[in-house]
Structures are given as structure tokens and as C-alpha cells.
Design an enzyme around this catalytic site. Structure first.
Site, short mmCIF file in Angstrom:
data_model
loop_
_atom_site.label_atom_id
_atom_site.label_comp_id
_atom_site.label_asym_id
_atom_site.label_seq_id
_atom_site.Cartn_x
_atom_site.Cartn_y
_atom_site.Cartn_z
N LYS A 1 -12.18 -1.39 7.82
CA LYS A 1 -11.33 -2.38 8.50
C LYS A 1 -11.80 -2.62 9.93
O LYS A 1 -12.03 -3.74 10.34
CB LYS A 1 -9.87 -1.91 8.51
CG LYS A 1 -9.31 -1.56 7.15
CD LYS A 1 -9.27 -2.75 6.20
CE LYS A 1 -8.59 -2.41 4.90
NZ LYS A 1 -8.51 -3.54 3.97
N ASP B 1 -0.96 6.50 7.04
CA ASP B 1 -2.12 5.72 6.61
C ASP B 1 -2.37 4.66 7.68
O ASP B 1 -1.59 3.73 7.83
CB ASP B 1 -1.83 5.07 5.25
CG ASP B 1 -2.94 4.14 4.77
OD1 ASP B 1 -3.92 3.92 5.53
OD2 ASP B 1 -2.84 3.63 3.65
N TRP C 1 0.81 -1.21 0.00
CA TRP C 1 0.00 0.00 0.00
C TRP C 1 0.85 1.27 0.00
O TRP C 1 0.54 2.22 -0.72
CB TRP C 1 -0.98 -0.01 1.17
CG TRP C 1 -2.08 -1.00 0.95
CD1 TRP C 1 -2.37 -2.10 1.70
CD2 TRP C 1 -3.03 -1.01 -0.14
NE1 TRP C 1 -3.44 -2.79 1.16
CE2 TRP C 1 -3.86 -2.15 0.04
CE3 TRP C 1 -3.26 -0.18 -1.23
CZ2 TRP C 1 -4.89 -2.47 -0.84
CZ3 TRP C 1 -4.29 -0.50 -2.12
CH2 TRP C 1 -5.09 -1.63 -1.91
#
Length: 406
Positions: free
Chosen positions: A231, A206, A117
Site C-alpha cells: 500500500k 491491521d 477486511w
């Protein structure tokens, strides 16, 4: 075959499992919100009812994460991937306002690459341009095969720019299972000592796949923390931003000086000025997120959630290490860099991994296959997975080891 919710345990990496009691309450609100006779998804986002949800949700996040008064809590859309772009545009605009005389080649964006990511985020920064991307460190360079992300690199490998426009890192890599340690003494912690506080360099984290699973270290030193809700917090569609106030800049003024214009729905200052209601937000996702945080508060808030998650990952890694010691498993990540949320491993031996996933599925353990880009097995122990459910999986794994280890 039709299954009941009680017959399965959902280990999906995102969208995540959510507490059943929360979903039941959300279903009532979807039909008739607070006795209005109108479903939550049918209400005007300009109504007082929904304005209260926005304010309550922000207050719950501020309380549970101890967000300092120097920062604002905002809500937007586009997921974490949308922020790959928004970070570059907003923070380069800020840098342009501060240093209008610099050329694009003199504006440096520092990216710490520890997994897929953060790698994707750095690629988006390169694609957008407006500055030069400096890869501070790449975890693949310190892995055994120089191809996989298997640990947080040692602090000595971090090569920060002198005065970057911003520093970017991903706290927990969902695909790879690599996470920064919260212990400042750990070699796997974020190297805050290498960034001078007096330089006030914006640091972006992040936190999508670890948001609200444990406290955020050095939260006040971040310019931005962002997270996709799907999440630990709620349904997909909502993105949470915790933004330091000095990063809410006039991007139109920066554009007149040569910065790239920022799309209005990505402009943090515009989002803040409109209390996250510039346009219609993901209303149902925000409502469910509010219910999730109220549920977390009822369990004891962040201290209780942190303790629960620590116990869950400890018993799971214990049995995975047992399997590794017997030559049946290979864990993808070094011990000091292992994720609390996403545990990744391979099952060794001809056909053994397929057998593991097949037997797990029949036993009611869903979504355990690793990400398509890396394969293997991935367990995601998000907040809604209970200690009891984790123990059931651990018992299954222990029995699999007994039956299949050489």
C-alpha cells in the site's frame, strides 16, 4: 496505445504507486547490487549484504514510527490475509499458556468490524476455531441501510468481552474508505478507554493501507501491528509485523496443552529467533521497501509525510463535497470517519459514473474504479502520489462537476 510513466497517475489501491526515483534505483540493484556483480534477487538471503537490508529496514521502520523497545519489528510473507490466521493461532497459544484450565468456549476473541477486511478477519477466526468470536461492534448496524460500512460506530456500541484472548481491529478499511480518527476526542477514534491497561489485553491493529502514512496512536498499547507492504511501503509479498515481546510465545508448549499447532512460518517467535530469515524472504520487496523509507527520510520523515497526506486528502474531500452539494456525488463515508488513503464515492445520474471513469482514464488517471464488491469510485492517495498529482485530479473533478452538475 503505449503510454509513458509520465503520462499517467496511478491511483491503484494496491499494489500502490511507488516513487519513480526509487524504482530506478531498484532497477540498478536488480542488475548489480552494490558492485557485487550479482543482482539483488540473485544474492543469498544468508549473505551479509542481505542481512544488512533486514536490519536497516527494521531500523527505518522503528525510527519513522517511534516503535518502543517493548516491541520487535519482524518481516514475513502471506500478506495481511496470512495474519488473519497467524493472529488467531499465536494469540490463542499465548492465552492457552496463561490460562490452561479454560475450555475453548471460554476463550473469547473480540473483533471490531468496521469494513470488509475486519469482517473477513473475523470470519477466519470463526473458521479456525479454538475460541469463540465476539463481534464487539458491527458498523453496518449504524448505517442508514444497515448493509454498508459508512462510519466508525459510536463508542457506546462497543461491547468488549471481560477478558478476551485479544481484541482485533482494522485501522483503515481499504475497500470501504472507513478509518479510525487519530484525534482521541473524536467519536471515530479507537475506544482505548474501554480496555483496561492493567488487564494487558493484546490489541491487534491491521494497518495495511495506512502504514507509514501518519503516526500510529497508542502504538505501545498494541500487542501487534501488521501491514502488507503493497500500500505505502513497497511491492506485494512482504508483510511487516510490530510485535510486543510478550506475544512471542512457545507455541509448541501451548500445543501440548491443547492449543492448535502453529505452522512454523507463521510462528512469530520462530520468525524473531531467526531475524526474519527462517526461510527465504521476499528479498526484492524488502530491498524496494528500504529504498522507499530512505526516500521518505530524505523528504523529512513522518512529520513531512503526515503533513503532505493531510493536505492531499483535504483538497480532494473539498472538491468531492462540492460535487455532493450540487447533487452529483454521494460520498460513502461520514465525515468524521473518512479515510486519508482511500476516498470512496458514487457519481449520481444515469450513466454519469461510467462517464466519469471513462473521461478520467482518457485523462491519464488510472485505477479509479471502486472495489468490485461495492462499486463506485475509489481514489487511493498513498504516499507516492504527490500533492501536485492530487491537484491535477482535483482540477479534473472540478471541471467534471461544472460540466455535469444539474
Amino acid at each position: 496505445m503505449s503510454l509513458e510513466r509520465t503520462q499517467v497517475i496511478n491511483f491503484n489501491s494496491g499494489p500502490c504507486a511507488l516513487p519513480t526515483s526509487v524504482l530506478e534505483e531498484a532497477a540498478k540493484g536488480l542488475i548489480n547490487y552494490k558492485g557485487t556483480g550479482i543482482g539483488l534477487a540473485e544474492l543469498s538471503h544468508r549473505s551479509g549484504y542481505f542481512g544488512a537490508i533486514v536490519n536497516d529496514l527494521a531500523a527505518l521502520i522503528r525510527t519513522q514510527l517511534d516503535v518502543p523497545p517493548t516491541h520487535e519489528v519482524l518481516f514475513t510473507q502471506g500478506g495481511a490475509t496470512g495474519q488473519f490466521s497467524a493472529v488467531v493461532l499465536n494469540l490463542l497459544a499465548r492465552h492457552r499458556l496463561l490460562y490452561p484450565e479454560l475450555t475453548d468456549e471460554e476463550r473469547v476473541m473480540d473483533y471490531v468490524v468496521t469494513g470488509n477486511w475486519s469482517k473477513k478477519a473475523s470470519e477466519e477466526a470463526t473458521r479456525l476455531g479454538g475460541g469463540v468470536v465476539n463481534i464487539v461492534t458491527d458498523a453496518r448496524t449504524v448505517s442508514e441501510d444497515h448493509k454498508t460500512f459508512a462510519s466508525i460506530p459510536p463508542h457506546g456500541s462497543f461491547q468488549f468481552s471481560k477478558k478476551p484472548a485479544f481484541v482485533y481491529y482494522c485501522e483503515n478499511e481499504t475497500i470501504d474508505g472507513v478509518q479510525f480518527s487519530t484525534d482521541p476526542k473524536s467519536s471515530a477514534s479507537f475506544p482505548w478507554e474501554a480496555i483496561k491497561e492493567e488487564d494487558f489485553v493484546p490489541v491487534v491493529g491491521d494497518y495495511s493501507s495506512s502504514f507509514l502514512s501518519r503516526p500510529i496512536p497508542d502504538i505501545a498499547r498494541h500487542a501487534l501491528i501488521y501491514a502488507g507492504a503493497q500500500k505505502n511501503l513497497g511491492p506485494a509479498g512482504l508483510t511487516v509485523l510490530i510485535v510486543r515481546k510478550d506475544c512471542l510465545v512457545d507455541t509448541d508448549a501451548a500445543a501440548k496443552l491443547g492449543a492448535q499447532p502453529v505452522p512454523i512460518t507463521m510462528d512469530w517467535k520462530v520468525i524473531h529467533a531467526n531475524n526474519s530469515l527462517y526461510n527465504t524472504p521476499p528479498m526484492f520487496a524488502m530491498y524496494v521497501s528500504q529504498l522507499v523509507l530512505e526516500h521518505a527520510q530524505s523528504l523529512g520523515g513522518m512529520p513531512a509525510i503526515t503533513l503532505m497526506n493531510e493536505r492531499k486528502k483535504d483538497i480532494l474531500y473539498e472538491v468531492l463535497d462540492e460535487g455532493a452539494a450540487k447533487g452529483l456525488f454521494r460520498l460513502r463515508v461520514h465525515k468524521d470517519s473518512r479515510s486519508w488513503m482511500n476516498q470512496t464515492f458514487h457519481v449520481l445520474g444515469e450513466g454519469k459514473e461510467e462517464l466519469f471513469l471513462e473521461q478520467a482514464d482518457k485523462a491519464g488517471f488510472k485505477a479509479l474504479a471502486g472495489h468490485r464488491s461495492v462499486g463506485g469510485v475509489r481514489v487511493s492517495l498513498y504516499n507516492a502520489i504527490s500533492e501536485e498529482q492530487t491537484a491535477v485530479l482535483v482540477n479534473f473533478i472540478r471541471e467534471f462537476i461544472k460540466q455535469n452538475a444539474a
